[in-house]
Design an enzyme around this catalytic site. Structure first.
Site, PDB file in Angstrom:
ATOM      1  CG  ASP A 167      -2.052   0.974   1.106  1.00  0.00           C
ATOM      2  OD1 ASP A 167      -2.068   1.751   0.131  1.00  0.00           O
ATOM      3  OD2 ASP A 167      -2.930   0.976   1.991  1.00  0.00           O
ATOM      4  CG  ASP A 168      -0.212   4.783   0.071  1.00  0.00           C
ATOM      5  OD1 ASP A 168      -1.042   4.309  -0.729  1.00  0.00           O
ATOM      6  OD2 ASP A 168      -0.498   5.654   0.911  1.00  0.00           O
ATOM      7  CB  CYS A 174      -6.671   2.757  -1.325  1.00  0.00           C
ATOM      8  SG  CYS A 174      -5.176   3.281  -0.473  1.00  0.00           S
ATOM      9  NE  ARG A 181      -6.010  -0.998  -1.752  1.00  0.00           N
ATOM     10  CZ  ARG A 181      -5.019  -1.640  -1.113  1.00  0.00           C
ATOM     11  NH1 ARG A 181      -5.188  -2.890  -0.749  1.00  0.00           N
ATOM     12  NH2 ARG A 181      -3.891  -1.027  -0.846  1.00  0.00           N
ATOM     13  CE  LYS A 194      -6.187   0.367   1.914  1.00  0.00           C
ATOM     14  NZ  LYS A 194      -5.323   1.562   1.967  1.00  0.00           N
ATOM     15  CG  HIS A 207     -10.000   0.971   1.013  1.00  0.00           C
ATOM     16  ND1 HIS A 207      -9.006   1.919   1.012  1.00  0.00           N
ATOM     17  CD2 HIS A 207     -11.129   1.605   1.457  1.00  0.00           C
ATOM     18  CE1 HIS A 207      -9.486   3.074   1.423  1.00  0.00           C
ATOM     19  NE2 HIS A 207     -10.763   2.899   1.708  1.00  0.00           N
ATOM     20  CB  SER A 227      -6.731   3.477   4.753  1.00  0.00           C
ATOM     21  OG  SER A 227      -6.863   3.408   3.365  1.00  0.00           O
ATOM     22  CG  HIS A 237      -1.788   3.965   3.771  1.00  0.00           C
ATOM     23  ND1 HIS A 237      -2.112   4.789   4.832  1.00  0.00           N
ATOM     24  CD2 HIS A 237      -2.629   4.302   2.763  1.00  0.00           C
ATOM     25  CE1 HIS A 237      -3.103   5.596   4.459  1.00  0.00           C
ATOM     26  NE2 HIS A 237      -3.428   5.321   3.208  1.00  0.00           N
ATOM     27  CG  ASP A 248      -2.445   0.949  -3.028  1.00  0.00           C
ATOM     28  OD1 ASP A 248      -1.252   1.279  -2.848  1.00  0.00           O
ATOM     29  OD2 ASP A 248      -3.381   1.436  -2.368  1.00  0.00           O
ATOM     30  CG  ASN A 249      -1.886   4.395  -4.072  1.00  0.00           C
ATOM     31  OD1 ASN A 249      -2.903   3.903  -3.585  1.00  0.00           O
ATOM     32  ND2 ASN A 249      -0.954   4.939  -3.309  1.00  0.00           N
ATOM     33  CE  LYS A 303      -2.965   7.567  -1.132  1.00  0.00           C
ATOM     34  NZ  LYS A 303      -2.932   6.995   0.219  1.00  0.00           N
TER      35      LYS A 303
HETATM   36 MG    MG Z   1      -2.706   3.096  -1.340  1.00  0.00          MG
END
Ligand code: MG
Length: 479
Positions: free
Chosen positions: A46-47, A86, A90, A143, A145, A168, A249, A301-302, A322
């Site tokens: 994540d991130d 996010c 996803r 996660k 989301h 998150s 994240h 994811d980003n 992001k």
């Molecule tokens: Mg993310």
């Protein structure tokens, strides 16, 4: 290691005989590892930014396990998330479709929040449902989301089992923010003083809350252990494990063993713990003899959350991060591994998380849904090392608006905007044009020199818009 020949060079007929013997009776041909449906493991950070792994060039974060995975498998240098934040990202991974099609991209709310009502519509077909149709056991850790109301949880979207935080790790903030500690200051100045109790996030097993607030200090370790345990329990296969880490994240938390492990500070500690988990996962696959019939993907994811400054990652040489449709927002450090399916090398073809559904469906021999538009392509030929990617385009949405389009090496920006400052939005009468292969940092606008490219991208964009069917916005209703 050189092997001493025990006898003289065998004759060709003997070699053919030996080959036939090893191949076994014709009726058992489907037992050969490369022809049976592979087990699939998707690991989603994540991130995590494009520049945050050793093998992608980070100078002070050590990721020996992911580096080795890239060496034994494929390192993809032009692989995209479906969106730059996010929830829509996803949705794209799970459905093989641009998130705007499922109603999971919105310009009202960019992601789902704890007071959101919506989620991924039941009418969408997820990667888990695809593989389930081919007889796979399906498990998810981490996660989600894509909706935390019971009807939207993973167990109602094709997963047999779920363990994780449904959104998150910075949500359900319990700390009162003063003027001196606004949202960004919280991460940049106070992040070392944050505790898991500052975020009242729930840890869920299937549909039941089992811990709240989740102890985020041990989250990465427990996610890894849970994924390994689940895979061991389903090792007869075929299985699909989706391990979506909540970290790196912010807020950043690492377990005792990793605090201070990295020269990159807490962010590096967190990434190194994720890398350690990848090592344990791959080691387990080897121990269990699953390495020849499993394919593993690692991606994010980003891009990095840049306003969090030292608490966020880096996109390396890519521009921005992001929340944006610059390359740093959506291009991810991606690795495919699977000795029986993936020919080692560096892959500069285009790919996307949206391609995972068609790719694994093809490998599992399950047909794609025919009643909808899919945006993913089958990457199997690229993985096998005997073909080019069928992906030649990428559509970069921010919320429900199309900001940029890539065609081959060229990318046109119709609108640009920084990740988290609304006043930076700019609409470009003549789009900005970059050759992102010659100029991956998007520094040199070449629009004037290439009107024919802009024309081709305009045509492609008009066709794309004309065929777009959107489901109602699932992210807008809150409270
Ligand atoms: Mg993310």
């Amino acid at each position: 290691m050189p092997v001493q020949p025990a006898f003289s060079v065998p004759s060709i007929p003997f070699i053919l005989f030996l080959a036939a013997l090893l191949a076994g009776p014709v009726g058992y041909a489907q037992e050969a590892p490369a022809t049976r449906p592979p087990n699939v493991i998707v690991v989603f950070a994540d991130d995590l930014g494009y520049g945050d792994l050793g093998v992608f060039g980070h100078p002070t974060i050590r990721t020996p396990n992911l580096d080795r995975m890239a060496l034994e498998g494929q390192k993809w240098t032009q692989f995209y998330a479906a969106a730059s934040v996010c929830t829509p990202s996803r949705a794209g991974l799970m459905t093989g479709r641009l998130p705007i099609r499922s109603g999971m991209a919105s310009s009202v709310n960019r992601v789902l929040f704890p007071d959101s009502h919506g989620g991924l519509p039941a009418s969408e077909v997820t990667l888990a449902e695809q593989l389930k149709a081919a007889g796979y056991a399906t498990g998810m850790v981490g996660k989600w989301h894509l909706g935390h109301q019971p009807e939207y949880l993973p167990v109602n979207h094709g997963f047999d089992d779920y363990f994780g935080i449904p959104y998150s790790n910075d949500m359900d903030l319990t700390r009162k923010l003063t003027a001196a500690s606004g949202y960004w200051e919280l991460w940049t100045r106070e992040y070392k003083n944050l505790t898991p109790a500052d975020f009242n996030v729930p840890l869920i097993r299937d549909t039941e809350v089992v811990e709240r607030p989740a102890d985020q200090r041990t989250l990465t370790r427990r996610y890894t252990e849970e994924a390994i345990r689940w895979v061991r329990d389903h090792k007869e296969g075929p299985f699909f494990m989706y391990l979506a880490h909540n970290l790196p994240h912010v807020p950043l938390f690492a377990s005792e063993d990793f605090l201070g492990s990295s020269r990159r500070g807490l962010y590096g500690d967190v990434v190194e713990e994720i890398d350690h988990g990848m090592g344990l996962l791959l080691e387990m696959l080897r121990e269990e003899g699953l390495d020849q019939n499993t394919i593993v993907v690692f991606t994010s994811d980003n891009g990095p959350w840049l306003p969090t400054e030292i608490s966020g990652g880096t996109a390396g040489m890519l521009r921005e991060g992001k929340g944006t449709t610059w390359e740093g927002g959506m291009r991810e450090p991606t690795i495919f591994w699977g000795p029986a399916y993936v020919r080692p090398g560096v892959v500069m073809e285009m790919g996307s998380t949206m391609d995972l559904l068609p790719t694994f469906s093809a490998m599992a021999g399950v047909p794609l849904p025919q009643d909808r538009i899919l945006d993913g392509v089958d990457l199997t030929p690229v993985l096998a090392g005997n073909g080019k990617s069928a992906r030649n385009t990428m559509f970069y949405y921010r919320g429900s608006e199309l900001y940029a389009v890539r065609l081959g090496p060229f990318k046109a920006h119709f609108i640009t905007e920084a990740g988290y400052r609304r006043d930076t939005r700019e609409e470009h009468g003549i789009p900005l044009l970059f050759n992102v292969e010659e100029d991956p940092s998007e520094r040199f606008n070449i629009a004037e020199a290439h009107p024919e490219v802009l024309e081709a991208i305009r045509k492609l964009t008009a066709e794309h818009r004309a065929k777009m069917v959107r489901k109602p916005d699932q992210l807008k209703d809150r409270g």
